[in-house]
Design a protein around this motif. Structure first.
Motif, PDB file in Angstrom:
ATOM      1  N   LEU A  93       0.831  -1.201   0.000  1.00  0.00           N
ATOM      2  CA  LEU A  93       0.000   0.000   0.000  1.00  0.00           C
ATOM      3  C   LEU A  93       0.867   1.253   0.000  1.00  0.00           C
ATOM      4  O   LEU A  93       0.619   2.201  -0.763  1.00  0.00           O
ATOM      5  CB  LEU A  93      -0.908  -0.014   1.232  1.00  0.00           C
ATOM      6  N   ALA A  94       1.900   1.270   0.830  1.00  0.00           N
ATOM      7  CA  ALA A  94       2.763   2.448   0.937  1.00  0.00           C
ATOM      8  C   ALA A  94       3.559   2.705  -0.331  1.00  0.00           C
ATOM      9  O   ALA A  94       3.974   3.843  -0.579  1.00  0.00           O
ATOM     10  CB  ALA A  94       3.708   2.283   2.122  1.00  0.00           C
ATOM     11  N   ALA A  95       3.775   1.665  -1.141  1.00  0.00           N
ATOM     12  CA  ALA A  95       4.586   1.810  -2.351  1.00  0.00           C
ATOM     13  C   ALA A  95       3.786   2.276  -3.559  1.00  0.00           C
ATOM     14  O   ALA A  95       4.374   2.603  -4.596  1.00  0.00           O
ATOM     15  CB  ALA A  95       5.272   0.474  -2.684  1.00  0.00           C
ATOM     16  N   ARG A  96       2.480   2.330  -3.454  1.00  0.00           N
ATOM     17  CA  ARG A  96       1.666   2.739  -4.602  1.00  0.00           C
ATOM     18  C   ARG A  96       1.902   4.228  -4.899  1.00  0.00           C
ATOM     19  O   ARG A  96       1.788   5.075  -3.987  1.00  0.00           O
ATOM     20  CB  ARG A  96       0.179   2.471  -4.341  1.00  0.00           C
ATOM     21  N   PRO A  97       2.210   4.573  -6.139  1.00  0.00           N
ATOM     22  CA  PRO A  97       2.538   5.965  -6.489  1.00  0.00           C
ATOM     23  C   PRO A  97       1.445   6.959  -6.132  1.00  0.00           C
ATOM     24  O   PRO A  97       1.735   8.080  -5.680  1.00  0.00           O
ATOM     25  CB  PRO A  97       2.765   5.898  -8.005  1.00  0.00           C
ATOM     26  N   GLU A  98       0.180   6.555  -6.307  1.00  0.00           N
ATOM     27  CA  GLU A  98      -0.917   7.489  -6.047  1.00  0.00           C
ATOM     28  C   GLU A  98      -1.106   7.774  -4.563  1.00  0.00           C
ATOM     29  O   GLU A  98      -1.856   8.678  -4.178  1.00  0.00           O
ATOM     30  CB  GLU A  98      -2.227   6.967  -6.648  1.00  0.00           C
ATOM     31  N   LEU A  99      -0.392   7.011  -3.705  1.00  0.00           N
ATOM     32  CA  LEU A  99      -0.493   7.215  -2.263  1.00  0.00           C
ATOM     33  C   LEU A  99       0.818   7.725  -1.669  1.00  0.00           C
ATOM     34  O   LEU A  99       1.011   7.695  -0.452  1.00  0.00           O
ATOM     35  CB  LEU A  99      -0.894   5.904  -1.574  1.00  0.00           C
ATOM     36  N   ALA A 100       1.694   8.226  -2.534  1.00  0.00           N
ATOM     37  CA  ALA A 100       3.046   8.599  -2.096  1.00  0.00           C
ATOM     38  C   ALA A 100       3.054   9.663  -1.006  1.00  0.00           C
ATOM     39  O   ALA A 100       3.921   9.659  -0.134  1.00  0.00           O
ATOM     40  CB  ALA A 100       3.870   9.062  -3.293  1.00  0.00           C
ATOM     41  N   VAL A 101       2.124  10.587  -1.043  1.00  0.00           N
ATOM     42  CA  VAL A 101       2.104  11.661  -0.032  1.00  0.00           C
ATOM     43  C   VAL A 101       0.876  11.569   0.864  1.00  0.00           C
ATOM     44  O   VAL A 101       0.510  12.537   1.523  1.00  0.00           O
ATOM     45  CB  VAL A 101       2.150  13.046  -0.713  1.00  0.00           C
ATOM     46  N   VAL A 102       0.270  10.397   0.888  1.00  0.00           N
ATOM     47  CA  VAL A 102      -0.941  10.187   1.668  1.00  0.00           C
ATOM     48  C   VAL A 102      -0.589   9.492   2.984  1.00  0.00           C
ATOM     49  O   VAL A 102       0.156   8.515   2.982  1.00  0.00           O
ATOM     50  CB  VAL A 102      -1.954   9.324   0.874  1.00  0.00           C
ATOM     51  N   PRO A 103      -1.077   9.966   4.113  1.00  0.00           N
ATOM     52  CA  PRO A 103      -0.831   9.277   5.385  1.00  0.00           C
ATOM     53  C   PRO A 103      -1.356   7.850   5.357  1.00  0.00           C
ATOM     54  O   PRO A 103      -2.450   7.582   4.839  1.00  0.00           O
ATOM     55  CB  PRO A 103      -1.592  10.128   6.403  1.00  0.00           C
ATOM     56  N   ILE A 104      -0.572   6.929   5.911  1.00  0.00           N
ATOM     57  CA  ILE A 104      -0.895   5.513   5.905  1.00  0.00           C
ATOM     58  C   ILE A 104      -1.142   5.048   7.334  1.00  0.00           C
ATOM     59  O   ILE A 104      -0.401   5.403   8.258  1.00  0.00           O
ATOM     60  CB  ILE A 104       0.259   4.680   5.304  1.00  0.00           C
ATOM     61  N   GLY A 105      -2.187   4.241   7.527  1.00  0.00           N
ATOM     62  CA  GLY A 105      -2.474   3.724   8.854  1.00  0.00           C
ATOM     63  C   GLY A 105      -2.942   2.290   8.827  1.00  0.00           C
ATOM     64  O   GLY A 105      -3.067   1.666   7.767  1.00  0.00           O
ATOM     65  N   ILE A 106      -3.173   1.754  10.010  1.00  0.00           N
ATOM     66  CA  ILE A 106      -3.725   0.419  10.175  1.00  0.00           C
ATOM     67  C   ILE A 106      -5.001   0.530  10.989  1.00  0.00           C
ATOM     68  O   ILE A 106      -5.041   1.226  12.005  1.00  0.00           O
ATOM     69  CB  ILE A 106      -2.731  -0.517  10.892  1.00  0.00           C
ATOM     70  N   VAL A 107      -6.053  -0.164  10.533  1.00  0.00           N
ATOM     71  CA  VAL A 107      -7.299  -0.284  11.296  1.00  0.00           C
ATOM     72  C   VAL A 107      -7.476  -1.770  11.592  1.00  0.00           C
ATOM     73  O   VAL A 107      -7.643  -2.568  10.667  1.00  0.00           O
ATOM     74  CB  VAL A 107      -8.506   0.258  10.514  1.00  0.00           C
ATOM     75  N   ALA A 108      -7.406  -2.139  12.863  1.00  0.00           N
ATOM     76  CA  ALA A 108      -7.408  -3.548  13.236  1.00  0.00           C
ATOM     77  C   ALA A 108      -8.512  -3.847  14.231  1.00  0.00           C
ATOM     78  O   ALA A 108      -8.879  -2.998  15.052  1.00  0.00           O
ATOM     79  CB  ALA A 108      -6.058  -3.933  13.824  1.00  0.00           C
ATOM     80  N   HIS A 109      -9.017  -5.081  14.166  1.00  0.00           N
ATOM     81  CA  HIS A 109     -10.128  -5.492  15.026  1.00  0.00           C
ATOM     82  C   HIS A 109      -9.733  -6.672  15.895  1.00  0.00           C
ATOM     83  O   HIS A 109      -9.100  -7.619  15.424  1.00  0.00           O
ATOM     84  CB  HIS A 109     -11.340  -5.883  14.168  1.00  0.00           C
ATOM     85  N   SER A 110     -10.085  -6.608  17.184  1.00  0.00           N
ATOM     86  CA  SER A 110      -9.930  -7.728  18.112  1.00  0.00           C
ATOM     87  C   SER A 110      -8.483  -8.244  18.116  1.00  0.00           C
ATOM     88  O   SER A 110      -7.562  -7.470  18.353  1.00  0.00           O
ATOM     89  CB  SER A 110     -10.932  -8.828  17.733  1.00  0.00           C
ATOM     90  N   GLU A 111      -8.276  -9.535  17.861  1.00  0.00           N
ATOM     91  CA  GLU A 111      -6.920 -10.082  17.875  1.00  0.00           C
ATOM     92  C   GLU A 111      -6.025  -9.421  16.835  1.00  0.00           C
ATOM     93  O   GLU A 111      -4.803  -9.395  16.976  1.00  0.00           O
ATOM     94  CB  GLU A 111      -6.953 -11.595  17.652  1.00  0.00           C
TER      95      GLU A 111
END
Length: 321
Positions: A93-111
Motif C-alpha cells: 500500500l505504501a509503495a503505490r505511487p498514487e499514495l506517495a504523499v498520503v498518510p498511511i495507517g492500520i485499522v485492526a479489530h480484536s486479535e
C-alpha cells in the motif's frame, strides 16, 4: 490485487474513494480463518467498513487470510504468523505511487490489534496512525480465565466452588502455555467433574477441549501480553470499544491503554453504545444482542474513524516515504 507474503499469495480488494484519497489504511481482521470481508454474525464487517471509509475519502485494502478464500498458502496457527503477512500488505500500500504523499495507517479489530501494534514496531517509519477496535489490553491468560470462570456460567455455585473453578481454569491455562498436554487433560478431568458433567458428557467434550487448549493458537494467545508492544507506539492511536463487547469490556481494557501509552504518543479513547458490530438494524433486539442475519456495522464507528483520521490521526501529517 494480490500481495506476495513469503510462500503465500494474499488476494484482496483495494477500495478507493471517487476523489483523491486523504488517507489510506490496511484493515486487519480478528482471530479465525477470515476472508477479506470478515463476516461476523452475518455482517460483512470489513466490506461495510471499507465502503464507508471510501465514501469519506479514505482508501483501504483488505485481504483474505492465507489459505482462506482466494489466498494461497497454509492457514496461520496463531496471530504472530500474520505479522509478516500484514507487513507485506502495508508495504504494498505504501509503495503505490498514487499514495506517495498520503498518510498511511492500520485499522485492526480484536486479535488483529495485536498484529497491528507488532507491525508498527517493524514499520514505524511507514505508519502514520493506528486504529484499534475492540482491543484487548490484558494478557491472554487473564482474559481467558475471566471469561471461562465467569460466575454467570455456574449458577448456584457458592464462593468456595467458584474459587476452585477459577483455580482449575488457571492451572489449565498455565499447562497450555507450557505446552503440557497431559497436564491440560488432568485439569480438564478435574474441571468437568467439578461442574458435574456425566461420564458420557465428558467423553463427548474432553478430546476437543484438550486439542484446543494444546494448540499453538491458544499457547501463543494465553502467553501474550499486548501492553509492551502498544507502549512503544509513538504515532496517534484511536482505540474504540463497544459497551456490550463482553470479550473486551472497556472498563477492563481502556485503563491499561491509558496507563501504558507512550509519552510521545497521542491516544484517543472512545466507547460506542452496544457493540462495534451493532444490532441497531433490528429493533426487536436488545443492545449488544447478537443474532445472525440481523447485524450491521455501527455507522457511528465509520464516522468516528473518518473524523478522527481527519482531525487527530493526520495532525502530524504523513511520514516521508
Amino acid at each position: 490485487m494480490t500481495v506476495e507474503a513469503g510462500s503465500a499469495q494474499l488476494a484482496g480488494t483495494l477500495s478507493f474513494p471517487e476523489d483523491r484519497p486523504r488517507a489510506a489504511v490496511v484493515l486487519v481482521q480478528g482471530a479465525g480463518p477470515h476472508a477479506r470481508d470478515q463476516v461476523i454474525s452475518g455482517a460483512p464487517m470489513f466490506k461495510l467498513l471499507a465502503d464507508g471509509l471510501a465514501a469519506q475519502g479514505i482508501t483501504s485494502v483488505r485481504v483474505d487470510n492465507a489459505g482462506v478464500g482466494a489466498s494461497t498458502g497454509e492457514r496461520v496457527q496463531h496471530f504472530r504468523q500474520r505479522i509478516p503477512q500484514i507487513r507485506a500488505v502495508l508495504d504494498m500500500l505504501a509503495a503505490r505511487p498514487e499514495l506517495a504523499v498520503v498518510p498511511i495507517g492500520i485499522v485492526a479489530h480484536s486479535e488483529g490489534t495485536l498484529v497491528a501494534t507488532e507491525v508498527w514496531g517493524e514499520r514505524e517509519g511507514v505508519i502514520d496512525f493506528v486504529v484499534l477496535l475492540g482491543a484487548p489490553g490484558r494478557q491472554g491468560r487473564t482474559v481467558w480465565i475471566d471469561q471461562q470462570a465467569n460466575p454467570s456460567r455456574f449458577p448456584g455455585s457458592d464462593e468456595a466452588r467458584l474459587t476452585a473453578i477459577c483455580s482449575t481454569f488457571a492451572e489449565i491455562a498455565d499447562a497450555a502455555i507450557a505446552g503440557d498436554r497431559d497436564a491440560i487433560g488432568q485439569g480438564a478431568d478435574c474441571l468437568f467433574a467439578m461442574v458435574g458433567l456425566s461420564a458420557q458428557e465428558i467423553a463427548e467434550v474432553r478430546g476437543g477441549f484438550v486439542e484446543r487448549m494444546a494448540s499453538p493458537e491458544m499457547q501463543v494467545f494465553l502467553a501474550h501480553d499486548p501492553a509492551p508492544a502498544f507502549a512503544r507506539v509513538t504515532d496517534p492511536v484511536l482505540a474504540v470499544w463497544g459497551t456490550h463487547d463482553d470479550l473486551t469490556e472497556p472498563s477492563l481494557n481502556a485503563p491499561i491503554f491509558l496507563a501504558k501509552r507512550h509519552d510521545a504518543g497521542a491516544l484517543t479513547l472512545a466507547v460506542l453504545p452496544a457493540r462495534i458490530i451493532s444490532s441497531s438494524a433490528a429493533r426487536d433486539l436488545h443492545p449488544g444482542e447478537h443474532v445472525v442475519g440481523k447485524m450491521e456495522l455501527s455507522s457511528a464507528l465509520v464516522d468516528l474513524i473518518a473524523a478522527w483520521i481527519k482531525t487527530g490521526g493526520l495532525s502530524r501529517g504523513s511520514t516521508p516515504r
